[in-house]
Enzyme design. Structure first.
Site, PDB file in Angstrom:
ATOM      1  N   HIS A 247       0.848  -1.186   0.000  1.00  0.00           N
ATOM      2  CA  HIS A 247       0.000   0.000   0.000  1.00  0.00           C
ATOM      3  C   HIS A 247       0.880   1.231   0.000  1.00  0.00           C
ATOM      4  CE1 HIS A 247      -3.135   2.842   1.018  1.00  0.00           C
ATOM      5  NE2 HIS A 247      -3.946   1.946   0.497  1.00  0.00           N
ATOM      6  N   ASP A 298      -8.059  -4.903  -1.408  1.00  0.00           N
ATOM      7  CA  ASP A 298      -8.469  -5.697  -2.564  1.00  0.00           C
ATOM      8  C   ASP A 298      -8.257  -7.196  -2.385  1.00  0.00           C
ATOM      9  OD1 ASP A 298      -9.279  -3.622  -4.442  1.00  0.00           O
ATOM     10  OD2 ASP A 298      -7.226  -2.943  -4.169  1.00  0.00           O
TER      11      ASP A 298
HETATM   12  N1  COA Z   1       4.002  -7.457  -4.894  1.00  0.00           N
HETATM   13  C1  COA Z   1       5.345  -7.563  -4.920  1.00  0.00           C
HETATM   14  N2  COA Z   1       6.159  -6.586  -4.545  1.00  0.00           N
HETATM   15  C2  COA Z   1       5.592  -5.437  -4.132  1.00  0.00           C
HETATM   16  C3  COA Z   1       4.204  -5.258  -4.081  1.00  0.00           C
HETATM   17  C4  COA Z   1       3.414  -6.327  -4.487  1.00  0.00           C
HETATM   18  N3  COA Z   1       2.079  -6.225  -4.447  1.00  0.00           N
HETATM   19  N4  COA Z   1       3.929  -4.011  -3.636  1.00  0.00           N
HETATM   20  C5  COA Z   1       5.095  -3.437  -3.406  1.00  0.00           C
HETATM   21  N5  COA Z   1       6.098  -4.297  -3.697  1.00  0.00           N
HETATM   22  C6  COA Z   1       7.525  -4.040  -3.582  1.00  0.00           C
HETATM   23  C7  COA Z   1       7.973  -3.140  -4.709  1.00  0.00           C
HETATM   24  O1  COA Z   1       8.355  -3.856  -5.850  1.00  0.00           O
HETATM   25  C8  COA Z   1       9.129  -2.434  -4.060  1.00  0.00           C
HETATM   26  O2  COA Z   1      10.224  -3.290  -4.031  1.00  0.00           O
HETATM   27  P1  COA Z   1      11.682  -2.748  -4.336  1.00  0.00           P
HETATM   28  O3  COA Z   1      11.941  -1.736  -3.253  1.00  0.00           O
HETATM   29  O4  COA Z   1      12.518  -3.973  -4.289  1.00  0.00           O
HETATM   30  O5  COA Z   1      11.593  -2.125  -5.691  1.00  0.00           O
HETATM   31  C9  COA Z   1       8.662  -2.252  -2.628  1.00  0.00           C
HETATM   32  O6  COA Z   1       7.734  -3.316  -2.378  1.00  0.00           O
HETATM   33  C10 COA Z   1       7.983  -0.894  -2.415  1.00  0.00           C
HETATM   34  O7  COA Z   1       6.900  -0.823  -3.318  1.00  0.00           O
HETATM   35  P2  COA Z   1       6.378   0.469  -4.056  1.00  0.00           P
HETATM   36  O8  COA Z   1       5.852   0.092  -5.383  1.00  0.00           O
HETATM   37  O9  COA Z   1       7.369   1.583  -3.939  1.00  0.00           O
HETATM   38  O10 COA Z   1       5.183   0.820  -3.130  1.00  0.00           O
HETATM   39  P3  COA Z   1       4.216   1.969  -3.397  1.00  0.00           P
HETATM   40  O11 COA Z   1       3.891   2.468  -2.076  1.00  0.00           O
HETATM   41  O12 COA Z   1       4.663   2.940  -4.401  1.00  0.00           O
HETATM   42  O13 COA Z   1       3.036   1.189  -4.145  1.00  0.00           O
HETATM   43  C11 COA Z   1       1.138  -0.071  -4.530  1.00  0.00           C
HETATM   44  C12 COA Z   1       1.882   0.846  -3.565  1.00  0.00           C
HETATM   45  C13 COA Z   1      -0.242  -0.311  -3.945  1.00  0.00           C
HETATM   46  C14 COA Z   1       1.014   0.595  -5.919  1.00  0.00           C
HETATM   47  C15 COA Z   1       1.919  -1.393  -4.666  1.00  0.00           C
HETATM   48  O14 COA Z   1       2.050  -1.989  -3.403  1.00  0.00           O
HETATM   49  C16 COA Z   1       1.263  -2.350  -5.644  1.00  0.00           C
HETATM   50  O15 COA Z   1       1.481  -2.239  -6.838  1.00  0.00           O
HETATM   51  N6  COA Z   1       0.442  -3.302  -5.131  1.00  0.00           N
HETATM   52  C17 COA Z   1      -0.274  -4.204  -5.983  1.00  0.00           C
HETATM   53  C18 COA Z   1      -1.499  -3.538  -6.557  1.00  0.00           C
HETATM   54  C19 COA Z   1      -2.596  -3.388  -5.538  1.00  0.00           C
HETATM   55  O16 COA Z   1      -2.902  -4.306  -4.794  1.00  0.00           O
HETATM   56  N7  COA Z   1      -3.220  -2.216  -5.568  1.00  0.00           N
HETATM   57  C20 COA Z   1      -4.323  -1.903  -4.697  1.00  0.00           C
HETATM   58  C21 COA Z   1      -3.906  -0.914  -3.672  1.00  0.00           C
HETATM   59  S1  COA Z   1      -5.195  -0.634  -2.489  1.00  0.00           S
END
Ligand code: COA
Length: 361
Positions: A247, A298
């Site tokens: 998140h 989700d």
């Molecule tokens: N699966 C695998 N790895 C994940 C992940 C996931 N669902 N969510 C985050 N990570 C990892 C990222 O790859 C990153 O790793 P790194 O530092 O090695 O590159 C680290 O965790 C930080 O993630 P980041 O993308 O910077 O987090 P964010 O705060 O920008 O993104 C989301 C938040 C929600 C966009 C992200 O967690 C995601 O894409 N989740 C899946 C989609 C989802 O469920 N969305 C609904 C949100 S309510």
């Protein structure tokens, strides 16, 4: 002062994100002090004098000016796409113009949209299944009425209650991507329909509201709890994101997931199929162990809706059925104390590029 209070204090002083840099870009730069505008390195005066719109479009998309053949190809593609299908033109004739954005009218519109979203989602689903839409039940609440219109029969009290709480849990979530989009659009004093339409677009993406459908697709693709650990480990090794985890704000369990986990279990037990709940629990355990990531809203909503017999691609529209209340609340708030939302980008592209005539490129 708490961190959040500090944040609010800062936000209050920077209404409309004026002067706040939110990202880097090479597309354009506005140099306010010098009265300068640059597109991908070219000064707007050069382009106004020597270029044309199609060429500028190419420049913005490709970060360079086109060669003659590329420009000809782009012009051909644009010309071929000019014609809009007649049904769309006919639809234009029927669209009313909504200009009144007073609180009174906007609140009425919010009520209407909240009432009609479920009717539209259920009707769209039935029509594609070759069925007639079901007339709504005005005396029932939104949850019961929606499940009734979707399935053509009244839901059990339990299902209606679970669905009602799902709506409660999804109703608002501060400045998430779709709500922020709604506020940006409302901040231009565009009407509520335009603001909500933009929000729906943002919600539809797999990193936002589209995640719930993808959670279920992943569970179905894994197919069996036996395959789960190796599937997830491989996906993580390939740097794939597992939908329903992580998140942008929570660094703990998403409080909504706590309720949805319970519903996923309960719904599974009621229909005698706890497979998806058990797989979800295992997936949760693997993700915590491998990545330290918690499930978000989700994750368990997917298995809850699946066991409830709701088609996969309706999970995101259902999210919208609830979030319409939050979006419209934010739109009302934006209208009440509006300031155009206009942050800045840090320009990281070239400067002072010399315009070269097309046949000399
Ligand atoms: N699966 C695998 N790895 C994940 C992940 C996931 N669902 N969510 C985050 N990570 C990892 C990222 O790859 C990153 O790793 P790194 O530092 O090695 O590159 C680290 O965790 C930080 O993630 P980041 O993308 O910077 O987090 P964010 O705060 O920008 O993104 C989301 C938040 C929600 C966009 C992200 O967690 C995601 O894409 N989740 C899946 C989609 C989802 O469920 N969305 C609904 C949100 S309510």
């Amino acid at each position: 002062m708490t961190d959040k209070a500090n944040e609010s204090h800062t936000a209050a002083a920077a209404t409309g994100l004026r002067g706040v840099v939110v990202g880097a870009s090479t597309v354009s730069d506005v140099v306010g002090d010098k009265g300068e505008l640059i597109y991908q390195g070219y000064n707007i005066h050069e382009l106004a004098k020597s270029s044309n719109f199609e060429e500028v479009a190419f420049l913005l998309w490709n970060k360079r000016l086109p060669r003659r053949a590329e420009l000809d190809e782009l012009k051909r593609a644009i010309g071929e796409a000019y014609t809009v299908p007649k049904p769309i033109i006919d639809l234009l004739r029927q669209i009313p113009q909504a200009r009144d954005i007073s609180r009174e009218v906007s609140l009425k519109t919010s009520i209407k949209l909240t009432a009609q979203f479920p009717t539209l989602v259920a009707a769209a689903d039935r029509i594609r299944r070759g069925l007639d839409p079901v007339e709504p039940l005005p005396d029932e609440n939104i949850a019961t009425n929606f499940l009734y219109m979707l399935k053509g029969e009244k839901p059990s009290e339990h299902d209606a209650h679970v669905f009602d709480v799902c709506l409660v849990l999804h109703a608002d979530h501060e400045l998430n991507a779709s709500t922020f989009t709604a506020r940006v659009v409302a901040g231009t004093l565009a009407n509520i329909y335009a603001s909500v339409t933009a929000a729906i677009g943002a919600l539809s993406g797999p990193l936002h509201g589209g995640a719930n459908t993808n959670v279920m697709k992943t569970l179905l693709e894994i197919g069996d709890i036996e395959n789960l650990e190796s599937f997830i480990k491989q996906a993580l090794a390939e740097k794939r994101k597992i939908m329903g985890f992580g998140h942008a704000v929570y660094r703990t369990e998403d409080p909504r997931a706590t309720h949805l986990r319970k519903f996923s279990k309960e719904m599974g037990e009621r229909v005698g199929n706890t497979k998806w709940y058990e797989m979800s629990r295992k997936l949760e355990e693997v993700m915590m162990r491998e990545k330290g990531l918690y499930p978000n809203v989700d994750f368990f909503s997917a298995s809850t809706y699946y066991v409830m017999g709701i088609p996969l691609d309706l999970y995101t529209p259902i999210f919208a059925i609830s979030r319409i209340t939050g979006w419209t609340a934010h739109i009302l708030e934006q209208y009440a104390d509006n300031k155009l939302i206009r942050p800045r980008a840090e320009y990281v592209g070239p400067r002072n590029l010399q315009y070269i005539a097309i046949d000399k490129r």
